[in-house]
Design an enzyme around this catalytic site. Structure first.
Site, PDB file in Angstrom:
ATOM      1  N   ASP A 192     -14.960 -13.930 -11.916  1.00 38.56           N
ATOM      2  CA  ASP A 192     -13.995 -14.182 -11.588  1.00 38.56           C
ATOM      3  C   ASP A 192     -12.347 -12.962 -12.718  1.00 38.56           C
ATOM      4  O   ASP A 192     -13.409 -12.580 -13.974  1.00 38.56           O
ATOM      5  CB  ASP A 192     -14.208 -15.422 -12.432  1.00 38.56           C
ATOM      6  CG  ASP A 192     -12.593 -15.984 -12.587  1.00 38.56           C
ATOM      7  OD1 ASP A 192     -12.115 -17.568 -12.070  1.00 38.56           O
ATOM      8  OD2 ASP A 192     -11.103 -15.507 -13.058  1.00 38.56           O
TER       9      ASP A 192
ATOM     10  N   ASP B 189      -3.273  -8.431  -7.218  1.00 38.17           N
ATOM     11  CA  ASP B 189      -3.376  -8.536  -6.035  1.00 38.17           C
ATOM     12  C   ASP B 189      -3.948 -10.557  -5.510  1.00 38.17           C
ATOM     13  O   ASP B 189      -5.186 -10.076  -4.517  1.00 38.17           O
ATOM     14  CB  ASP B 189      -3.584  -7.716  -5.128  1.00 38.17           C
ATOM     15  CG  ASP B 189      -3.515  -7.653  -3.758  1.00 38.17           C
ATOM     16  OD1 ASP B 189      -2.401  -8.166  -3.121  1.00 38.17           O
ATOM     17  OD2 ASP B 189      -3.387  -6.751  -2.555  1.00 38.17           O
TER      18      ASP B 189
ATOM     19  N   HIS C 285      -8.077  -7.872  -8.322  1.00 37.89           N
ATOM     20  CA  HIS C 285      -8.679  -8.449  -6.457  1.00 37.89           C
ATOM     21  C   HIS C 285      -9.035  -7.572  -5.482  1.00 37.89           C
ATOM     22  O   HIS C 285      -7.768  -7.320  -4.467  1.00 37.89           O
ATOM     23  CB  HIS C 285      -7.667  -9.521  -6.304  1.00 37.89           C
ATOM     24  CG  HIS C 285      -7.280 -10.395  -7.250  1.00 37.89           C
ATOM     25  ND1 HIS C 285      -6.753 -10.619  -8.935  1.00 37.89           N
ATOM     26  CD2 HIS C 285      -7.165 -11.558  -7.002  1.00 37.89           C
ATOM     27  CE1 HIS C 285      -6.492 -11.491  -8.955  1.00 37.89           C
ATOM     28  NE2 HIS C 285      -6.921 -12.226  -8.720  1.00 37.89           N
TER      29      HIS C 285
ATOM     30  N   GLU D  78     -13.636  -8.513  -7.710  1.00 37.77           N
ATOM     31  CA  GLU D  78     -14.198  -9.391  -6.284  1.00 37.77           C
ATOM     32  C   GLU D  78     -14.798 -10.754  -6.525  1.00 37.77           C
ATOM     33  O   GLU D  78     -15.998 -10.303  -6.602  1.00 37.77           O
ATOM     34  CB  GLU D  78     -14.833  -8.385  -4.822  1.00 37.77           C
ATOM     35  CG  GLU D  78     -14.214  -9.067  -3.434  1.00 37.77           C
ATOM     36  CD  GLU D  78     -13.541 -10.416  -3.300  1.00 37.77           C
ATOM     37  OE1 GLU D  78     -12.043  -9.884  -3.382  1.00 37.77           O
ATOM     38  OE2 GLU D  78     -13.566 -10.849  -3.286  1.00 37.77           O
TER      39      GLU D  78
ATOM     40  N   SER E  23      -6.991  -1.368  -0.630  1.00 40.68           N
ATOM     41  CA  SER E  23      -6.341  -0.890  -1.754  1.00 40.68           C
ATOM     42  C   SER E  23      -7.685   0.121  -2.498  1.00 40.68           C
ATOM     43  O   SER E  23      -7.348   0.889  -3.202  1.00 40.68           O
ATOM     44  CB  SER E  23      -5.556  -1.815  -2.754  1.00 40.68           C
ATOM     45  OG  SER E  23      -6.521  -2.839  -2.550  1.00 40.68           O
TER      46      SER E  23
ATOM     47  N   HIS F 225       0.909  -1.462  -0.171  1.00 40.47           N
ATOM     48  CA  HIS F 225       0.141   0.040  -0.402  1.00 40.47           C
ATOM     49  C   HIS F 225       0.448   1.118   0.484  1.00 40.47           C
ATOM     50  O   HIS F 225       0.317   2.228  -0.279  1.00 40.47           O
ATOM     51  CB  HIS F 225      -0.676   0.695   1.721  1.00 40.47           C
ATOM     52  CG  HIS F 225      -2.587  -0.876   0.649  1.00 40.47           C
ATOM     53  ND1 HIS F 225      -3.282  -1.545   1.775  1.00 40.47           N
ATOM     54  CD2 HIS F 225      -2.454  -1.604  -0.061  1.00 40.47           C
ATOM     55  CE1 HIS F 225      -3.641  -2.473   1.668  1.00 40.47           C
ATOM     56  NE2 HIS F 225      -3.007  -2.544   0.678  1.00 40.47           N
TER      57      HIS F 225
HETATM   58  C1  SAM Z   1      -5.169  -9.831  -1.616  1.00 40.87           C
HETATM   59  S1  SAM Z   1      -6.974 -10.415  -1.485  1.00 40.87           S
HETATM   60  C2  SAM Z   1      -6.895  -8.746  -1.953  1.00 40.87           C
HETATM   61  C3  SAM Z   1      -6.529  -7.547  -0.874  1.00 40.87           C
HETATM   62  C4  SAM Z   1      -6.330  -5.640  -1.536  1.00 40.87           C
HETATM   63  N1  SAM Z   1      -6.064  -5.953  -2.906  1.00 40.87           N
HETATM   64  C5  SAM Z   1      -6.157  -4.957  -0.464  1.00 40.87           C
HETATM   65  O1  SAM Z   1      -4.428  -4.455  -0.895  1.00 40.87           O
HETATM   66  O2  SAM Z   1      -6.819  -4.044   0.425  1.00 40.87           O
HETATM   67  C6  SAM Z   1      -6.981 -11.489  -2.559  1.00 40.87           C
HETATM   68  C7  SAM Z   1      -8.683 -10.771  -2.610  1.00 40.87           C
HETATM   69  O3  SAM Z   1      -9.354 -11.986  -4.070  1.00 40.87           O
HETATM   70  C8  SAM Z   1      -9.998 -12.249  -3.926  1.00 40.87           C
HETATM   71  N2  SAM Z   1     -10.173 -13.354  -4.582  1.00 40.87           N
HETATM   72  C9  SAM Z   1      -9.480 -14.724  -5.363  1.00 40.87           C
HETATM   73  N3  SAM Z   1      -9.261 -15.018  -6.391  1.00 40.87           N
HETATM   74  C10 SAM Z   1      -9.980 -14.231  -7.024  1.00 40.87           C
HETATM   75  C11 SAM Z   1     -10.197 -14.792  -8.344  1.00 40.87           C
HETATM   76  N4  SAM Z   1     -10.522 -15.363  -9.439  1.00 40.87           N
HETATM   77  N5  SAM Z   1     -11.406 -13.545  -9.475  1.00 40.87           N
HETATM   78  C12 SAM Z   1     -12.492 -12.467  -8.148  1.00 40.87           C
HETATM   79  N6  SAM Z   1     -11.947 -12.717  -7.015  1.00 40.87           N
HETATM   80  C13 SAM Z   1     -10.692 -12.995  -6.204  1.00 40.87           C
HETATM   81  C14 SAM Z   1     -10.076 -13.318  -2.929  1.00 40.87           C
HETATM   82  O4  SAM Z   1     -11.666 -13.023  -2.126  1.00 40.87           O
HETATM   83  C15 SAM Z   1      -9.404 -11.491  -1.599  1.00 40.87           C
HETATM   84  O5  SAM Z   1     -10.752 -11.441  -1.494  1.00 40.87           O
END
Ligand code: SAM
Length: 294
Positions: free
Chosen positions: A144, A165, A42, A119, A101, A19
């Site tokens: 996805d 991410d 993500h 998400e 983020s 961040h």
């Molecule tokens: C590491 S967290 C994100 C943190 C965020 N980017 C932040 O920095 O605050 C990863 C997120 O991606 C989502 N996720 C995982 N695989 C995914 C996919 N294939 N498509 C969409 N979302 C996904 C998870 O549910 C999770 O909420």
């Protein structure tokens, strides 16, 4: 079926590094008057309650953002990040809220900029919708990201940033992420792409970095490492805690394609300050460029 929930890790040392870098990229984009677009592939839930059950179970934020604030670093490169986090908390009060983020981006964007969020987790998506229900600059996709991202790129603005991410719950993502980034980059060659990855003892991020390197353009690689086994293990066996990801996490990495001019210098300064504040003599931060071909 996604089980990872970022609430266990919000504000931990990996978030601090990612961040702080994100804030430097957003500050750069905000310096020019033309609007920009940020895509967060993500997104997570957007905002995290540090007094809540998930944050309390691991306490990662105490060894991350709380320790950074207590250290009171005066490094200029960290100020955008520290200012954003402070803006989500009462002046002089306890640290109780941590911006993910999407919230960081929304706070640093202007009225004409746009934020596209992807998400897939139902509960995280519902929370994210709640955070941004009144913000017309923000567009949220419950899909996805591997399917949704190509349709969102390139954004109309042409200037901007994609933050990739993933939670790496699926080991194949270390190989599929560079493929996704490669096709996104072909559609949006001038976009800034920031890709987060964990550093684990078995170095399973190797194929990810090699795959990004094979995209045949300079990739800035920034890695922060702490003492072995950081952060504090917490209830690592909870499935939602992402045990395969977090157990023995030895550091955190960020790969940036098309970094802004002198971003390497500002991130090196920010990373060195984070390493010093969080890990003291056991901390290390490196910035290098890979794939730099004539
Ligand atoms: C590491 S967290 C994100 C943190 C965020 N980017 C932040 O920095 O605050 C990863 C997120 O991606 C989502 N996720 C995982 N695989 C995914 C996919 N294939 N498509 C969409 N979302 C996904 C998870 O549910 C999770 O909420």
């Amino acid at each position: 079926m996604l089980s990872y929930q970022h609430g266990y890790h919000a504000g931990g040392f990996a978030d601090v590094h990612k961040h702080a870098a994100l804030c430097l990229l957003l500050a750069h984009l905000g310096r020019k008057p033309a609007p920009f677009c940020m895509i967060d592939s993500h997104a997570g839930r957007g905002l995290y309650d540090l007094t809540g059950e998930q944050a309390g179970r691991t306490g990662e934020w105490q060894a991350g953002i709380a320790r950074l604030i207590e250290s009171a670093p005066t490094d200029e490169s960290l100020q955008p990040y520290l200012d954003v986090v402070a803006g989500f908390n009462k002046a002089g009060g306890d640290l109780v809220t941590y911006p993910g983020s999407p919230s960081i981006a929304a706070r640093m964007m202007g009225a004409a900029d746009r934020l596209l969020l992807i998400e897939a987790h139902p509960a995280e998506h519902a929370a994210l919708r709640g955070v941004f229900r009144r913000d017309r600059r923000v567009h949220i996709h419950k899909r996805d990201s591997f399917e949704a991202l190509p349709g969102l790129i390139p954004p109309a603005e042409r200037r901007g940033l994609a933050l990739i991410d993933p939670s790496y719950e699926i080991k194949a993502e270390y190989r599929s992420v560079p493929v996704m980034v490669g096709s996104a980059l072909r559609r949006w060659p001038t976009g800034i792409f920031a890709i987060w990855y964990p550093l684990l003892p078995d170095d399973r991020h190797g194929p990810l970095v090699a795959g990004l390197d094979a995209l045949a353009r300079p990739v800035l690689i920034a890695e922060l490492t702490g003492p072995a086994g950081s952060p504090a293990p917490g209830p690592a066996n909870s499935p939602a805690n992402g045990p395969a990801i977090r157990q023995g996490l030895r550091g955190t990495g960020l790969a940036v394609i098309n970094p802004p001019w002198r971003f390497d210098e500002s991130l090196a300064a920010a990373g060195a300050a984070i390493a010093r504040c969080l890990f003291g003599a056991n901390g290390n931060h490196t910035v290098r460029v890979t794939g730099d071909r004539p």
